[in-house]
Design a protein around this motif. Structure first.
Motif, short mmCIF file in Angstrom:
data_model
loop_
_atom_site.label_atom_id
_atom_site.label_comp_id
_atom_site.label_asym_id
_atom_site.label_seq_id
_atom_site.Cartn_x
_atom_site.Cartn_y
_atom_site.Cartn_z
N SER A 126 -7.58 7.91 -2.50
CA SER A 126 -7.55 7.56 -3.93
C SER A 126 -6.15 7.16 -4.38
O SER A 126 -5.15 7.56 -3.78
CB SER A 126 -8.06 8.72 -4.77
OG SER A 126 -7.15 9.80 -4.73
N GLN A 127 -6.12 6.37 -5.41
CA GLN A 127 -4.87 5.93 -6.06
C GLN A 127 -3.87 5.34 -5.07
O GLN A 127 -2.67 5.61 -5.15
CB GLN A 127 -4.26 7.07 -6.86
CG GLN A 127 -5.16 7.57 -7.96
CD GLN A 127 -4.57 8.72 -8.74
OE1 GLN A 127 -3.49 9.21 -8.45
NE2 GLN A 127 -5.31 9.16 -9.74
N ARG A 128 -4.36 4.54 -4.16
CA ARG A 128 -3.48 3.87 -3.19
C ARG A 128 -2.85 2.64 -3.83
O ARG A 128 -3.49 1.95 -4.61
CB ARG A 128 -4.25 3.45 -1.95
CG ARG A 128 -4.70 4.64 -1.15
CD ARG A 128 -5.30 4.23 0.15
NE ARG A 128 -4.88 5.23 1.12
CZ ARG A 128 -4.90 5.08 2.41
NH1 ARG A 128 -5.30 3.96 2.92
NH2 ARG A 128 -4.50 6.04 3.20
N THR A 129 -1.64 2.39 -3.46
CA THR A 129 -0.95 1.18 -3.93
C THR A 129 -0.27 0.51 -2.74
O THR A 129 0.07 1.16 -1.75
CB THR A 129 0.10 1.49 -5.01
OG1 THR A 129 1.06 2.40 -4.47
CG2 THR A 129 -0.52 2.08 -6.26
N GLU A 140 3.72 -4.48 -7.10
CA GLU A 140 2.88 -3.35 -6.68
C GLU A 140 1.47 -3.58 -7.23
O GLU A 140 1.32 -4.02 -8.36
CB GLU A 140 3.45 -2.05 -7.24
CG GLU A 140 2.70 -0.81 -6.82
CD GLU A 140 3.37 0.47 -7.30
OE1 GLU A 140 2.64 1.45 -7.49
OE2 GLU A 140 4.59 0.48 -7.48
N ARG A 141 0.48 -3.27 -6.39
CA ARG A 141 -0.89 -3.38 -6.87
C ARG A 141 -1.77 -2.30 -6.26
O ARG A 141 -1.46 -1.75 -5.21
CB ARG A 141 -1.46 -4.78 -6.62
CG ARG A 141 -1.51 -5.20 -5.18
CD ARG A 141 -1.91 -6.64 -5.03
NE ARG A 141 -3.29 -6.83 -5.42
CZ ARG A 141 -4.08 -7.74 -4.91
NH1 ARG A 141 -3.62 -8.57 -4.01
NH2 ARG A 141 -5.32 -7.85 -5.29
N SER A 142 -2.86 -2.04 -6.94
CA SER A 142 -3.82 -1.02 -6.51
C SER A 142 -4.57 -1.51 -5.27
O SER A 142 -4.86 -2.70 -5.15
CB SER A 142 -4.79 -0.75 -7.65
OG SER A 142 -5.75 0.18 -7.26
N ILE A 144 -8.04 -0.99 -2.94
CA ILE A 144 -9.37 -0.39 -2.87
C ILE A 144 -10.05 -0.69 -1.54
O ILE A 144 -11.20 -0.33 -1.34
CB ILE A 144 -10.27 -0.85 -4.03
CG1 ILE A 144 -10.43 -2.36 -4.03
CG2 ILE A 144 -9.74 -0.34 -5.36
CD1 ILE A 144 -11.54 -2.85 -4.94
#
Length: 173
Positions: A126-129, A140-142, A144
């Motif tokens: 979860s909450q990986r960037t 920086e981006r999320s 999924i």
């Protein structure tokens, strides 16, 4: 994330000219190794992978997959009659890059993964960037989907993702 230009693509304007390599730090590698060892123990102990799974499975290879396909009831009789048989193989481009994290969690849930292990992996994913940096800027981006380069979990997660696909019933033709 590190961007490396592919050979002979230096002057191209196409964004696909870059190999985008995502790396994982040493702490992440150790955690992943512990996680995938526990997942594999659960998976193999409970015989959760379908027999037609040949990728990333100990003591199985692509040769075993080809021999199994040859033995299937619709190939062997045709070969014995000296008829033409055509077999196609499917390769998934960028397989580890396309591994969708919610599907990995669904695969773990479907395999009745122990709750403590499931929650640990859920938190880990979860909450990986992803951070991409050059000399002049950083972004920086999320994230999924995808498994980082050198990920110990990638092959095991891949098997969980595709286990449900391999369980599907196919017609004899």
């Amino acid at each position: 994330m590190i961007q490396i230009i592919k050979p002979d693509k230096e002057n191209s304007m196409d964004p696909s000219k870059y190999h985008q390599i995502s790396l994982i730090n040493n702490g992440g590698k150790v955690l992943e190794k512990l996680l995938i060892d526990r997942i594999n123990h659960h998976t193999y102990k409970n015989e959760l992978l379908i027999d037609r799974q040949y990728g990333f499975v100990p003591q199985k290879s692509t040769t075993d997959a080809a021999m199994e396909a040859k033995k299937e009831k619709f190939l062997e009789p045709e070969l014995e009659k000296r008829k033409l048989v055509i077999m196609a193989s499917l390769g998934v481009k960028g397989a580890f890059d396309a591994a969708w994290l919610p599907s990995i969690l669904k695969g773990l849930n479907d395999s009745e993964c122990p709750r403590n292990l499931y929650y640990l992996i859920q938190g880990y994913l979860s909450q990986r960037t992803a951070v991409t940096s050059t000399n002049s800027f950083s972004t920086e981006r999320s994230v999924i989907k995808g498994c980082p380069q050198g990920s110990s979990c990638g092959p095991g997660f891949w098997n969980l993702l595709y286990n449900s696909l391999l369980k599907m019933g196919f017609t004899s033709h």
